[in-house]
Design an enzyme around this catalytic site. Structure first.
Site, PDB file in Angstrom:
ATOM      1  N   LYS A  22     -26.794  -4.063 -43.855  1.00 37.59           N
ATOM      2  CA  LYS A  22     -25.524  -4.021 -44.597  1.00 37.59           C
ATOM      3  C   LYS A  22     -24.380  -4.564 -43.756  1.00 37.59           C
ATOM      4  CE  LYS A  22     -23.183   0.044 -44.617  1.00 37.59           C
ATOM      5  NZ  LYS A  22     -21.787   0.027 -44.160  1.00 37.59           N
ATOM      6  N   ASN A  23     -24.280  -4.086 -42.503  1.00 36.47           N
ATOM      7  CA  ASN A  23     -23.109  -4.446 -41.695  1.00 36.47           C
ATOM      8  C   ASN A  23     -23.164  -5.861 -41.124  1.00 36.47           C
ATOM      9  OD1 ASN A  23     -22.019  -2.027 -42.353  1.00 36.47           O
ATOM     10  ND2 ASN A  23     -22.362  -1.048 -40.366  1.00 36.47           N
ATOM     11  N   CYS A 116     -10.241   7.539 -43.716  1.00 35.15           N
ATOM     12  CA  CYS A 116     -11.484   7.825 -44.423  1.00 35.15           C
ATOM     13  C   CYS A 116     -12.116   9.082 -43.856  1.00 35.15           C
ATOM     14  CB  CYS A 116     -12.425   6.630 -44.405  1.00 35.15           C
ATOM     15  SG  CYS A 116     -13.526   6.521 -43.028  1.00 35.15           S
ATOM     16  N   ARG A 121      -9.136   5.326 -38.611  1.00 35.42           N
ATOM     17  CA  ARG A 121      -9.601   3.945 -38.677  1.00 35.42           C
ATOM     18  C   ARG A 121      -8.485   2.932 -38.967  1.00 35.42           C
ATOM     19  NH1 ARG A 121     -15.215   3.759 -41.822  1.00 35.42           N
ATOM     20  NH2 ARG A 121     -15.513   1.933 -40.526  1.00 35.42           N
ATOM     21  N   ASP A 304     -23.366   5.404 -35.715  1.00 31.21           N
ATOM     22  CA  ASP A 304     -24.010   5.443 -37.033  1.00 31.21           C
ATOM     23  C   ASP A 304     -25.372   6.144 -37.003  1.00 31.21           C
ATOM     24  OD1 ASP A 304     -21.861   4.151 -38.137  1.00 31.21           O
ATOM     25  OD2 ASP A 304     -22.794   2.178 -38.197  1.00 31.21           O
ATOM     26  N   ARG A 396     -24.397   3.426 -50.811  1.00 29.68           N
ATOM     27  CA  ARG A 396     -23.603   2.373 -50.162  1.00 29.68           C
ATOM     28  C   ARG A 396     -24.393   1.708 -49.050  1.00 29.68           C
ATOM     29  NH1 ARG A 396     -18.919   4.603 -47.436  1.00 29.68           N
ATOM     30  NH2 ARG A 396     -19.045   2.490 -46.692  1.00 29.68           N
TER      31      ARG A 396
HETATM   32  N1  EPU Z   1      -9.909   0.946 -34.025  1.00 29.60           N
HETATM   33  C1  EPU Z   1      -8.571   0.921 -33.767  1.00 29.60           C
HETATM   34  N2  EPU Z   1      -7.837  -0.150 -34.213  1.00 29.60           N
HETATM   35  C2  EPU Z   1      -8.407  -1.160 -34.911  1.00 29.60           C
HETATM   36  C3  EPU Z   1      -9.786  -1.140 -35.165  1.00 29.60           C
HETATM   37  C4  EPU Z   1     -10.517  -0.066 -34.704  1.00 29.60           C
HETATM   38  O1  EPU Z   1      -8.019   1.837 -33.157  1.00 29.60           O
HETATM   39  O2  EPU Z   1      -7.674  -2.110 -35.292  1.00 29.60           O
HETATM   40  C5  EPU Z   1     -10.725   2.086 -33.551  1.00 29.60           C
HETATM   41  C6  EPU Z   1     -11.374   2.878 -34.675  1.00 29.60           C
HETATM   42  O3  EPU Z   1     -10.508   3.832 -35.247  1.00 29.60           O
HETATM   43  C7  EPU Z   1     -12.568   3.493 -33.982  1.00 29.60           C
HETATM   44  C8  EPU Z   1     -12.973   2.421 -32.977  1.00 29.60           C
HETATM   45  O4  EPU Z   1     -11.836   1.566 -32.836  1.00 29.60           O
HETATM   46  O5  EPU Z   1     -12.179   4.650 -33.296  1.00 29.60           O
HETATM   47  C9  EPU Z   1     -14.157   1.561 -33.351  1.00 29.60           C
HETATM   48  O6  EPU Z   1     -14.034   1.143 -34.699  1.00 29.60           O
HETATM   49  P1  EPU Z   1     -14.552  -0.252 -35.224  1.00 29.60           P
HETATM   50  O7  EPU Z   1     -13.383  -1.091 -35.595  1.00 29.60           O
HETATM   51  O8  EPU Z   1     -15.543  -0.818 -34.286  1.00 29.60           O
HETATM   52  O9  EPU Z   1     -15.289   0.179 -36.573  1.00 29.60           O
HETATM   53  P2  EPU Z   1     -15.362  -0.674 -37.894  1.00 29.60           P
HETATM   54  O10 EPU Z   1     -15.428  -2.112 -37.546  1.00 29.60           O
HETATM   55  O11 EPU Z   1     -14.352  -0.217 -38.865  1.00 29.60           O
HETATM   56  C10 EPU Z   1     -17.983  -0.812 -37.996  1.00 29.60           C
HETATM   57  C11 EPU Z   1     -19.055  -0.443 -38.969  1.00 29.60           C
HETATM   58  C12 EPU Z   1     -19.165   1.083 -39.029  1.00 29.60           C
HETATM   59  C13 EPU Z   1     -19.517   1.596 -37.638  1.00 29.60           C
HETATM   60  C14 EPU Z   1     -18.454   1.124 -36.629  1.00 29.60           C
HETATM   61  C15 EPU Z   1     -18.760   1.496 -35.197  1.00 29.60           C
HETATM   62  C16 EPU Z   1     -19.030  -2.281 -40.541  1.00 29.60           C
HETATM   63  C17 EPU Z   1     -18.719  -2.780 -41.903  1.00 29.60           C
HETATM   64  N3  EPU Z   1     -18.722  -0.991 -40.276  1.00 29.60           N
HETATM   65  O12 EPU Z   1     -16.781  -0.220 -38.474  1.00 29.60           O
HETATM   66  O13 EPU Z   1     -20.234   1.381 -39.925  1.00 29.60           O
HETATM   67  O14 EPU Z   1     -19.564   2.996 -37.633  1.00 29.60           O
HETATM   68  O15 EPU Z   1     -18.328  -0.317 -36.701  1.00 29.60           O
HETATM   69  O16 EPU Z   1     -19.991   0.978 -34.811  1.00 29.60           O
HETATM   70  O17 EPU Z   1     -19.556  -3.018 -39.724  1.00 29.60           O
HETATM   71  C18 EPU Z   1     -21.448   2.672 -41.489  1.00 29.60           C
HETATM   72  O18 EPU Z   1     -22.177   1.677 -41.693  1.00 29.60           O
HETATM   73  O19 EPU Z   1     -21.733   3.825 -41.915  1.00 29.60           O
HETATM   74  C19 EPU Z   1     -20.215   2.516 -40.716  1.00 29.60           C
HETATM   75  C20 EPU Z   1     -19.213   3.388 -40.776  1.00 29.60           C
END
Ligand code: EPU
Length: 417
Positions: A22-23, A116, A121, A304, A396
């Site tokens: 998915k990701n 969320c 996030r 995850d 999802r």
């Molecule tokens: N963060 C910030 N600022 C930002 C972006 C992120 O502070 O601008 C923080 C977040 O709050 C968090 C950390 O950085 O504490 C890491 O978050 P990240 O941005 O890496 O997460 P994401 O890109 O929103 C993806 C996956 C998630 C997975 C995380 C961590 C996708 C679509 N989603 O989310 O997947 O948990 O990376 O590996 O790729 C899931 O599939 O169930 C899921 C939640």
């Protein structure tokens, strides 16, 4: 709304075919916005999030259909630059259209995702990156407005290695003028798959999968043909199912090299892994041993997989400590596991789990995607019949889960609430 009814207690045995990730599928679908023409993606999982991304891209003026596991996106006529609240509020990954839209159309209007279930996030790092590339960013009535005639290459450092942030900037940089450096980039396998897809489109990217990614912008990109990598989190989830049920499961279409940290911990807990033709055989011990773990960005132990691993530790021999280091509120499954008799205490981002002999069935409520998966893992080993409500979270991210579980001998049925 559907619920799942699971009768636990069987040792699960057989073969499971892992779906596409998915990701990886979501950012690669968003990448199709970068070039006109017809894009073809194979091994795209049939999931609610994939359909949401398809609707979002169709709403921008593209054609989208998913037949079996092949997605076709025709992005010749992308003209609309808005990702509306109605879609973004159902899936945070919608923010992945931001970078591609600014790069292709010079403007984007994307609803700001709210908080969320697992944490606040924010997307400040995505916006900082685009600003460094010369985009003007404003916030208006809950929407991010980004504008740039043509983005310019820049040196961007992330305080935290954000996965979708790295993906957004990588996509935007493919069409920017000059060179972009992303430092402290996320290194997840999904980043590498996206970079491979972008390279197939004609982009110039070095270092994906490492801490520094270098992208030399090009004038235009061509349509994409790509096969999505297997879902490492789905595979990891089935590994914990083998572990908690003392089962013997062979996973096909599984990249064990993407799961080193998880496999290491599962081996410490007493599980046995062996390579078999086209897959990996995973066996659970008579009783699991308690193991500590801490979630980290890749190649560390994935957040995850934290909830599913904790479900396993609930019936392990001894006490384990699990620390969640990525999201501030990712212990929502704990209260539900406790309802099954689990002995877990939480202090800040750390959970201490004292293993008990048996979990007992209870009515449960799913709160987010991976929490739902952990409740299934727990229910499969519990005595009695567990009901899990709000199972839409699961749809999802897990393709045909009841069918896959049924094939390895689990008693699972879906009912309308
Ligand atoms: N963060 C910030 N600022 C930002 C972006 C992120 O502070 O601008 C923080 C977040 O709050 C968090 C950390 O950085 O504490 C890491 O978050 P990240 O941005 O890496 O997460 P994401 O890109 O929103 C993806 C996956 C998630 C997975 C995380 C961590 C996708 C679509 N989603 O989310 O997947 O948990 O990376 O590996 O790729 C899931 O599939 O169930 C899921 C939640």
């Amino acid at each position: 709304m559907d619920r799942l009814i699971i009768k636990g207690g069987s040792k699960l045995k057989g073969t499971v075919e892992i779906s596409g990730a998915k990701n990886a599928a979501l950012p690669i679908m968003a990448a199709s916005i970068l070039a006109g023409g017809e894009h073809e993606l194979d091994c795209v999982p049939h999931l609610r999030d994939v359909m949401t991304m398809g609707r979002l891209i169709a709403n921008l003026g593209a054609g989208f259909h998913l037949e079996g596991n092949k997605a076709v996106l025709d992005c010749s006529a992308i003209s609309n630059h808005e990702a509306p609240y109605e879609l973004v509020s159902t899936m945070r990954a919608s923010v992945l259209v931001l970078g591609p839209l600014v790069a292709r159309l010079g403007k984007a209007k994307v609803s700001l995702p709210g908080g969320c279930a697992i944490g606040a996030r924010p997307i400040n790092l995505h916006l900082m990156g685009l600003e460094k590339m010369g985009a003007s960013i404003t916030l208006e009535s809950g929407y991010v407005l980004a504008r740039a005639k043509r983005l310019k290459g820049a040196s961007i450092y992330f305080d935290i290695p954000t996965v979708t942030g790295t993906e957004n900037i990588m996509m935007a940089a493919t069409l920017a003028e000059g060179k972009t450096l992303i430092e402290n980039a996320a290194r997840e396998p999904e980043i590498v798959d996206l970079a491979d897809a972008l390279t197939e489109m004609g982009a110039n990217i070095k270092g994906a999968g490492e801490g520094v990614i270098e992208i030399e912008g090009v004038r235009s990109l061509r349509p994409l043909r790509h096969r999505i990598i297997p879902d490492r989190i789905e595979a990891g989830t089935f590994m914990t199912i083998a572990g908690i049920t003392g089962g013997d499961i062979t996973l096909k279409n599984c990249r064990t090299d993407h799961l080193d940290a998880v496999i290491n911990k599962l081996q410490d807990a007493g599980m046995i892994f062996s390579a078999v033709n086209g897959g990996v055989r995973v066996r659970g011990p008579e009783r699991l041993a308690a193991v500590n773990t801490k979630t980290m960005p890749y190649p560390g132990f994935p957040t995850d997989m934290q909830a599913q691993f904790m479900a396993m530790m609930c019936i392990a021999h001894g006490t384990s400590v699990i620390s969640e280091k990525i999201f501030e509120n990712r212990f929502m499954h704990v209260a539900e596991l406790r309802r099954m008799g689990a002995d877990i205490t939480i202090e800040g981002g750390t959970a201490t789990i004292r293993g008990i002999r048996k979990l007992k069935a209870a009515p449960l409520m799913a709160t987010d995607l991976r929490a739902s998966a952990s409740l299934i893992v727990a229910a499969l080993a519990a005595t009695g019949e567990t009901t899990i409500k709000r199972i839409y979270h699961l749809d999802r991210g897990y393709e045909r889960i009841e069918e896959k579980l049924g094939k390895i001998g689990a008693h699972v049925r879906r009912e309308k609430e």
